[in-house]
Design a protein around this motif. Structure first.
Motif, PDB file in Angstrom:
ATOM      1  N   ILE A   1       0.172  53.499 -72.147  1.00  0.00           N
ATOM      2  CA  ILE A   1       0.017  53.198 -70.787  1.00  0.00           C
ATOM      3  C   ILE A   1      -1.603  52.687 -70.758  1.00  0.00           C
ATOM      4  O   ILE A   1      -2.459  53.259 -70.909  1.00  0.00           O
ATOM      5  N   ILE A   2      -1.577  51.278 -70.147  1.00  0.00           N
ATOM      6  CA  ILE A   2      -2.865  50.534 -70.277  1.00  0.00           C
ATOM      7  C   ILE A   2      -3.511  50.825 -68.746  1.00  0.00           C
ATOM      8  O   ILE A   2      -2.901  50.845 -67.694  1.00  0.00           O
TER       9      ILE A   2
ATOM     10  N   GLY B   1       7.276  65.282 -65.406  1.00  0.00           N
ATOM     11  CA  GLY B   1       6.625  64.378 -66.367  1.00  0.00           C
ATOM     12  C   GLY B   1       6.456  65.226 -67.457  1.00  0.00           C
ATOM     13  O   GLY B   1       7.020  66.289 -67.847  1.00  0.00           O
ATOM     14  N   SER B   2       5.704  64.577 -68.508  1.00  0.00           N
ATOM     15  CA  SER B   2       5.496  65.194 -70.017  1.00  0.00           C
ATOM     16  C   SER B   2       4.485  64.637 -70.417  1.00  0.00           C
ATOM     17  O   SER B   2       3.432  63.990 -69.747  1.00  0.00           O
ATOM     18  N   VAL B   3       4.147  64.968 -71.657  1.00  0.00           N
ATOM     19  CA  VAL B   3       3.126  64.358 -72.548  1.00  0.00           C
ATOM     20  C   VAL B   3       2.929  62.724 -72.829  1.00  0.00           C
ATOM     21  O   VAL B   3       3.720  62.392 -73.235  1.00  0.00           O
ATOM     22  N   LEU B   4       1.685  62.320 -72.291  1.00  0.00           N
ATOM     23  CA  LEU B   4       1.717  60.877 -72.545  1.00  0.00           C
ATOM     24  C   LEU B   4       0.690  60.525 -73.386  1.00  0.00           C
ATOM     25  O   LEU B   4      -0.427  61.402 -73.496  1.00  0.00           O
ATOM     26  N   GLU B   5       0.364  59.012 -73.581  1.00  0.00           N
ATOM     27  CA  GLU B   5      -0.983  58.574 -74.119  1.00  0.00           C
ATOM     28  C   GLU B   5      -1.366  57.295 -73.114  1.00  0.00           C
ATOM     29  O   GLU B   5      -0.569  56.605 -72.677  1.00  0.00           O
ATOM     30  N   ALA B   6      -2.595  57.340 -73.255  1.00  0.00           N
ATOM     31  CA  ALA B   6      -3.109  56.299 -72.448  1.00  0.00           C
ATOM     32  C   ALA B   6      -3.969  55.308 -73.472  1.00  0.00           C
ATOM     33  O   ALA B   6      -4.383  55.774 -74.359  1.00  0.00           O
ATOM     34  N   VAL B   7      -4.180  53.823 -72.896  1.00  0.00           N
ATOM     35  CA  VAL B   7      -5.559  53.166 -73.626  1.00  0.00           C
ATOM     36  C   VAL B   7      -6.128  52.501 -72.422  1.00  0.00           C
ATOM     37  O   VAL B   7      -5.647  51.680 -71.623  1.00  0.00           O
TER      38      VAL B   7
ATOM     39  N   GLY C   1      -7.058  49.822 -66.775  1.00  0.00           N
ATOM     40  CA  GLY C   1      -8.350  48.884 -66.660  1.00  0.00           C
ATOM     41  C   GLY C   1      -8.565  48.081 -65.325  1.00  0.00           C
ATOM     42  O   GLY C   1      -8.319  48.774 -64.158  1.00  0.00           O
ATOM     43  N   PHE C   2      -9.040  46.881 -65.430  1.00  0.00           N
ATOM     44  CA  PHE C   2      -9.474  46.156 -64.087  1.00  0.00           C
ATOM     45  C   PHE C   2      -8.530  44.983 -63.997  1.00  0.00           C
ATOM     46  O   PHE C   2      -8.711  44.178 -64.824  1.00  0.00           O
ATOM     47  N   SER C   3      -8.099  45.010 -63.093  1.00  0.00           N
ATOM     48  CA  SER C   3      -7.271  43.740 -62.609  1.00  0.00           C
ATOM     49  C   SER C   3      -6.694  43.900 -61.018  1.00  0.00           C
ATOM     50  O   SER C   3      -6.607  45.074 -60.671  1.00  0.00           O
ATOM     51  N   LEU C   4      -6.542  42.724 -60.666  1.00  0.00           N
ATOM     52  CA  LEU C   4      -5.881  42.756 -58.989  1.00  0.00           C
ATOM     53  C   LEU C   4      -4.617  42.248 -59.106  1.00  0.00           C
ATOM     54  O   LEU C   4      -4.457  41.067 -59.728  1.00  0.00           O
ATOM     55  N   GLY C   5      -3.624  42.609 -58.671  1.00  0.00           N
ATOM     56  CA  GLY C   5      -2.227  42.210 -58.465  1.00  0.00           C
ATOM     57  C   GLY C   5      -1.430  42.256 -59.623  1.00  0.00           C
ATOM     58  O   GLY C   5      -0.473  41.446 -59.772  1.00  0.00           O
ATOM     59  N   ALA C   6      -1.805  43.071 -60.596  1.00  0.00           N
ATOM     60  CA  ALA C   6      -1.192  43.143 -61.957  1.00  0.00           C
ATOM     61  C   ALA C   6       0.359  44.042 -61.868  1.00  0.00           C
ATOM     62  O   ALA C   6       0.323  44.748 -60.864  1.00  0.00           O
ATOM     63  N   ALA C   7       1.042  43.716 -62.634  1.00  0.00           N
ATOM     64  CA  ALA C   7       2.415  44.388 -62.593  1.00  0.00           C
ATOM     65  C   ALA C   7       2.354  45.821 -62.869  1.00  0.00           C
ATOM     66  O   ALA C   7       3.086  46.780 -62.431  1.00  0.00           O
ATOM     67  N   MET C   8       1.131  46.200 -63.812  1.00  0.00           N
ATOM     68  CA  MET C   8       1.134  47.575 -64.341  1.00  0.00           C
ATOM     69  C   MET C   8      -0.145  47.887 -64.387  1.00  0.00           C
ATOM     70  O   MET C   8      -0.901  48.161 -65.743  1.00  0.00           O
ATOM     71  N   ASN C   9      -0.586  48.330 -63.277  1.00  0.00           N
ATOM     72  CA  ASN C   9      -2.208  48.787 -63.234  1.00  0.00           C
ATOM     73  C   ASN C   9      -2.176  49.905 -62.493  1.00  0.00           C
ATOM     74  O   ASN C   9      -2.088  49.545 -61.049  1.00  0.00           O
ATOM     75  N   LEU C  10      -2.202  51.121 -62.969  1.00  0.00           N
ATOM     76  CA  LEU C  10      -2.231  52.261 -61.887  1.00  0.00           C
ATOM     77  C   LEU C  10      -3.462  52.425 -61.350  1.00  0.00           C
ATOM     78  O   LEU C  10      -3.362  53.297 -60.346  1.00  0.00           O
ATOM     79  N   ILE C  11      -4.542  52.091 -61.560  1.00  0.00           N
ATOM     80  CA  ILE C  11      -5.929  52.290 -60.905  1.00  0.00           C
ATOM     81  C   ILE C  11      -5.658  51.834 -59.317  1.00  0.00           C
ATOM     82  O   ILE C  11      -5.898  52.852 -58.641  1.00  0.00           O
ATOM     83  N   PRO C  12      -5.543  50.622 -59.039  1.00  0.00           N
ATOM     84  CA  PRO C  12      -5.542  50.101 -57.687  1.00  0.00           C
ATOM     85  C   PRO C  12      -4.406  51.096 -56.875  1.00  0.00           C
ATOM     86  O   PRO C  12      -4.427  51.490 -55.767  1.00  0.00           O
TER      87      PRO C  12
END
Length: 361
Positions: free
Chosen positions: A173-174, A210-216, A176-187
């Protein structure tokens, strides 16, 4: 030889991070995307629709000195998750890469490296429990149609007999910084939190079991791409890449709440994909009240509310299978950068606040 880095998909999570990384290192950087990035860091931006083959041919005709390509462009359909299994989404993503790379390869005789993105859908994480940990070149689900295989087969075939190399990265799961992205959970989380905070409510967890996940961290991924492009022994290889630790949503939820200036609340299952678009006017009021630079809710979050539902396992009554990948191959090859995932969350919420894209904590 001087380096010219071409970034495709510069408004997305990975493309934006790669553009920032290379431009701040002093490389000549050309960024491609339909929309202009929020910032360019000195890179040259060319507006380009990768589904337009003629436009790609014209743009690439002037790229004779390109030495590296970071291909981070992605086509996703409204609603996001269902499109992962649909033939036209696969076809569009294959065609976008071909439209760009066919003319680029002809124009750039000094091309040395291509970075290509896949992800844990390569292991079938979107349709089945995956092997734990999933390993490169062993646990792939190639019987499941996926644009990854179309793009990978194309690049492998193109590279035969050529001097340039490719490296495929499979992040989890990535963030980072972006606006209007398809897969950005920060905004997505940021807007959800801001709406609750205005109502005087704590940050309730909206997901399921849920369960155990990894981020990048997208910045870490950009660093890995830069590393691979500079090393011949990282060429023609596939690498899983993560932050180096694991996380469970409920365990990092207090840190996320604190970064937003909130208290963590009890579980309150909610489909963000269904409910948040109905809160567009409330988000507009927050934008006005805090004089935010953030755009309307659709332009800011894109399809990421749907991605939040998926990653947070909304609606799951049982614990979902762990999605863990092995990063041993990447470490053995020599890339050892790591970041604590909780620190990563704090970093990006702070950045969005500093850019006046989210209300201050």
């Amino acid at each position: 030889m001087s380096e010219h880095i071409l970034i495709a998909g510069a408004t997305g999570l990975v493309g934006f991070a790669a553009m920032k990384h290379f431009a701040e290192k002093g490389y000549k950087v050309t960024a491609l995307s339909r929309r202009k990035p929020f910032e360019t860091f000195g890179a040259t931006h060319i507006p380009l629709d990768l589904t337009d083959r003629d436009a790609c041919a014209e743009a690439m005709s002037g790229m004779g000195d390109v030495t590296r390509l970071v291909y981070a462009a992605l086509h996703e359909k409204p609603g996001l998750v269902a499109g992962w299994l649909e033939a036209d989404q696969i076809e569009t993503n294959r065609r976008m890469l071909e439209n760009l790379f066919d003319p680029l390869e002809k124009s750039a005789p000094g091309l040395r490296h291509v970075s290509l993105l896949q992800g844990t859908k390569a292991y079938g994480a979107h349709v089945r429990p995956i092997a734990v940990p999933a390993r490169e070149n062993r646990d792939e689900m190639k019987e499941q149609p996926n644009f990854y295989w179309e793009q990978e087969d194309y690049i492998r075939a193109k590279q035969q007999g050529r001097d340039w190399r490719w490296t495929i990265f499979r992040p989890q799961i990535i963030f980072g910084f972006s606006l209007g992205a398809a897969m950005n959970l920060i905004p997505a989380i940021g807007v959800y939190g801001a709406l609750l905070k205005e109502e005087g409510k704590p940050l309730a967890f909206p997901g399921g079991r849920g369960s155990v996940l990894e981020a990048v961290d997208a910045d870490l991924l950009a660093e890995a791409m830069a590393w691979a492009g500079a090393r011949r022994d990282a060429g023609n290889e596939i690498f899983n890449v993560t932050n180096g630790d694991v996380f469970v949503w409920r365990n990092v939820w207090p840190a996320i709440a604190d970064a937003l200036g909130m208290e963590a609340g009890p579980d309150a299952p909610l489909s963000l994909g269904k409910e948040m678009p109905n809160r567009a006017e409330a988000w507009d009021a927050i934008r006005t009240r805090y004089n935010l630079a953030a755009p309307d809710i659709d332009s800011f979050v894109g399809e990421s509310f749907h991605y939040a539902d998926f990653t947070m396992a909304y609606g799951a009554e049982r614990e979902t299978p762990a999605a863990i990948v092995s990063t041993v191959a990447l470490r053995r090859a020599g890339f050892g950068t790591v970041i604590d995932t909780e620190e990563m969350f704090r970093k990006y919420f702070r950045l969005f606040q500093e850019k006046r894209l989210l209300p201050p904590a």
